[in-house]
Enzyme design. Sequence first.
Site, PDB file in Angstrom:
ATOM      1  NE  ARG A 104      -4.004  -1.810   2.432  1.00 41.19           N
ATOM      2  CZ  ARG A 104      -4.029  -3.026   2.964  1.00 41.19           C
ATOM      3  NH1 ARG A 104      -2.949  -3.485   3.582  1.00 41.19           N
ATOM      4  NH2 ARG A 104      -5.104  -3.785   2.875  1.00 41.19           N
ATOM      5  N   GLY A 119      -7.706   6.747  -2.096  1.00 40.28           N
ATOM      6  CA  GLY A 119      -7.651   6.236  -3.451  1.00 40.28           C
ATOM      7  C   GLY A 119      -6.775   7.018  -4.407  1.00 40.28           C
ATOM      8  CD  GLN A 295      -6.156   3.188   4.834  1.00 38.50           C
ATOM      9  OE1 GLN A 295      -5.603   2.485   4.004  1.00 38.50           O
ATOM     10  NE2 GLN A 295      -6.918   4.211   4.484  1.00 38.50           N
ATOM     11  NE  ARG A 297      -9.102   7.137   5.080  1.00 41.29           N
ATOM     12  CZ  ARG A 297      -8.991   6.589   3.872  1.00 41.29           C
ATOM     13  NH1 ARG A 297      -7.786   6.373   3.353  1.00 41.29           N
ATOM     14  NH2 ARG A 297     -10.049   6.278   3.171  1.00 41.29           N
ATOM     15  CG  HIS A 769     -15.044  41.893  28.340  1.00 44.26           C
ATOM     16  ND1 HIS A 769     -14.655  42.134  29.633  1.00 44.26           N
ATOM     17  CD2 HIS A 769     -14.494  40.702  28.009  1.00 44.26           C
ATOM     18  CE1 HIS A 769     -13.899  41.145  30.067  1.00 44.26           C
ATOM     19  NE2 HIS A 769     -13.783  40.267  29.094  1.00 44.26           N
TER      20      HIS A 769
END
Length: 813
Positions: A104, A119, A295, A297, A769
Amino acid sequence: MTRYVTPLPDVGSTDLDRAGGKGANLGELVRAGFPVPPGFVVTTAAYDLLLERHGLAGRIEEFLADGQPDTIRAAITATAVPSDVAGAVLDAYRELGRGAVAVRSSATAEDLPEAAFAGQQDTYLNVVGDQALLDAVRDCWASLWTQRAVAYRVRRQLAPTAARIAVVVQAMVPADTAGVLFTANPVTGARDEIVVDASAGLGEAVVSGLVTPDHFLLDKRSGRIKDWQPGRREVTIRARDGGGTEHVAGGAAQRSCSDTQLRRLAELGRAIERHFGTPQDIEWAYAGATVSIVQARPITALPPPAPNRVQRRLLPMMAELIPMRPYPLDMTTWAPALFGAATSLLGFAGLRIPHLEQMCVEEGGVVVRFEPPTPQPTPRVLLAPARLLRQAWRHDPARWQSDPLVTQVQARTRALAARDLQAVPWPELLTTLREALALPQVIGQLRIRYLPRAMLAALALRLLLVPLRRSDRFAALLSAVQTKTTETNRALNTLAERVRSDPALSEIFATHEPADLPAAVADRHPFSDELETFLDRYGYRETMALAATQPSWRDAPAVVLGMLKGLAAAGPAPPAEAVRDELLAHPVLRVPVLRSLFLRLLRQAGRFTQVREDTHFYGTMPISVVHRIMLESGRRMVGAGVLDTAADVFHLRLEEIERAAGAWPPGPQLSHQLRERAERRAARRAALAGTPLVNMATPRGAGGDVLLSGTSGSRGVAQGPVRIIRDVSEFSRLRAGEVLVAPYTNPAWTPLFQYAAAVVVDSGGAGSHAAIVAREYGIPAVMGTGDGTRQLGDGQLVQVDGNRGVVTTQEPR
C-alpha cells in the site's frame, strides 16, 4: 533493518515524514497493541534515493510546469529499484515469510486529519514473489504522480512537489468479510453512533465502490444494531492462488457480519478513537473469527455534533472567548494557561469543565472545530456552598486591590518585559516563557477569594429589585462601576482631547492612516511622551484574550492611534446613563434607612464586575511578553534557515520549538521536518479561513423586518448605518453615529463604544465585556447574533432594539 526499510512497530504518529500517513498510523496501532497484520515500511528515504540515482529529483518541477505529471510516473515505472533498497526490501520480505502480502502507498500527504487522499495512490493486494513485490513497490512510488493525485494535492492547497511517499508491506489477510468502520456518523456527525459498511471477500470491493455493501448503524456504547440496510452483493473480490485478485459476480445472500462480529468491531473502534483522540475511519478484515485492522485515519469533513441546551447557552460566551482559530503555538502556550485560570472558579464550585485542548479539536496540528463543553458536577459540588461562604466570610472584595497578588503580577510582568530577549540564550528564553505562562493563575486565585461575597451581594441586589419592579435595571447597575477598562477609556479620551485641541496634531491624525501614525507623531512632544506613558500603563491590554500570537497595544501602537483618530473626530464622550439616580428616585428608596441599605448593597454588588474585569486585566498583562518571546523564537529559526518569516513560528507547537532549541542549530532532517509541518499547517489553516470556529448561526427571527435576533446586552433603541469592524486593524473605520457590527469584542474594543450609535456582536451575552460597557455608555447592544457580520453590510440602515434583542430594517428618511 536499514534507513530504507523499517518494521511497523518502529514507527508511530510522529514519523509522518519517514513512513507517510498510512505507515505512521499503522505503526502507532501496532505499538498500542491493536490487531494489525505484521509488516514493514519502505521509507521515504528509499523513494528519495530512487529520484536521486536516476536524476529525476531536479526534473519534477520542469515536468509539472509543462503539465506532464504522467511523464514523471512513466520515468519512475521504467526504472529499477535501487539495489540497496531492493536488498533491504527482500530481506524484510523473507523475515515476513515470503507469503502473500498487501502493498500500500503511504504518502506524507495521506491519511491526514485534513485530507484523506483516499484512493489517490495505488494499492496492490495478494502480491507473491520477490520480483512482484519490487514491481509493486516501484509502482506505488509512481502513483504519486498520476493526474488525479497531483490535481487532488492542488485542490487541497498543497504544493505538488511537497509530498513524498513511503510504502507499507503487510502479510495478506485472507478475508472472508471486510469493510469500513466509522466511529462517528459521517453524514449526521452524531458521535454516539458507529457506521459499518461490510461485504464478503476483500475490502477493496467496498472502498473502491464496486459493491453496495451491507450498511449497519450501531449504538456506539453497546454495539447494538440500530438500523441495517442489506447490500446488493454485485461482486466479490477474492485472492487468487499464485498472486493477484479476481472479481466474482454475486455473493452469498446471508448477512456479512454477525452480531458478535459487529460488537467486536465497535469495541475496537471505540478503543482506536480513544487512542488517537478523534473520530476514525477504519478499514478492517475478518478471516474466520480473527479480525485485523488494516488502516485507520481521522474522518475528514465530519459535521459538528448538534449542541445540547446547556451548550447552546454557553456558545455565545465561548465564541467571544475564542473568536479566532488558535494557532498551534497558542494551543500549547498561552491559551490553556489563561483558560485554566479563568475557569478555576468553576472547579472550586465543584464543576468539571473539559480542558481547552478537548474543546478545540485539532487535526494534523490545526484546530478545525470547537466542541462546546457541558460542565459536569463532581462530588465536590455538595460542599461548594460551604466553601463559597467561607471565602465570602474571609475576603472582603472592597479590599481586593490591596491583595499582594495584584502587586506581584504587575511587578513580575514588568520585570519579564524588561529582559533583552534577543541577548538571552535559548534556555533562558524558554524559562522566561514558562515564568510568563504561570502568571495568569492570579486570575483564578483572586476570583476564588473575592468573588463569592460580591456574588452574594449581587444576588441580594437582584432580589431587592423585584419588589421595586426594576429587575430590568440589574445588569445596568452592575456595569456602572469603575474598572481598569473605564480607567483606560478615560485616559484615551484625555489623549483624544489633546489631539482635538492641537491644530497640528489634528491635521496629522486627519491625513494619516493608523499604520503611518506612529512615525508621524514620534517627535510631537509632549504628545508622544504622554502616549508612551499611556502604553506603559495600559499597553499590556490584549487584542484577543486567548491568542498571544496577536500583538498587545504595546506591540502594535498603531491600534491605539487608530482609536484616537476615531475618538478625536467624534468629539467628547457622551455622559453615561444615570441608572442609579433613576432608581434612587423610587418612592421606597426615599426612606433613609432603605436608601442607605440600597447604596451599600449596590457598592458591594458592583465589586463583582470590578473584580471580574480587573483580574482579567492583570492576569492578561503577560501576553505581551509571551508574544515577544514567540517572535524572538521565530526570528532565530529564520536565521537558522528553518522558517521564512518569524510569524511562521505560530504554526509550530511549543514542544517542537523546545526540540529545536535543545539541538541548536537544528540539523537538516529536523529543519526539514519543522518547515514541512509549519507549511502544511499554514495551508490547512488557510483552507479553513472561511469556516467559523464556533458555529453561532441562529434563526433570523420571526420574519417581517427582523434581520437578526440575539440576546439583549444593553437596553435602548438606536438607528444608524452599519459599520462592520472585523478586527483591531479596522478600528479607525468607525465613524460617530454608526452601528458597530463585530464578530467579537473584548476590553480592547470598548473605546469605540463612546461614539457608536449601537453595538451588534456575533458572539457574547449579557455578561460579556461588550454588553457591560455598552450599558455604561447607555447605548443599545444585541449580542450573540451568530452571523451579523455576514448578514449585514457597510452603510446598511438598521435599527438596533436592545430591549428585544433584535436588529430590524430602518427605512431611509
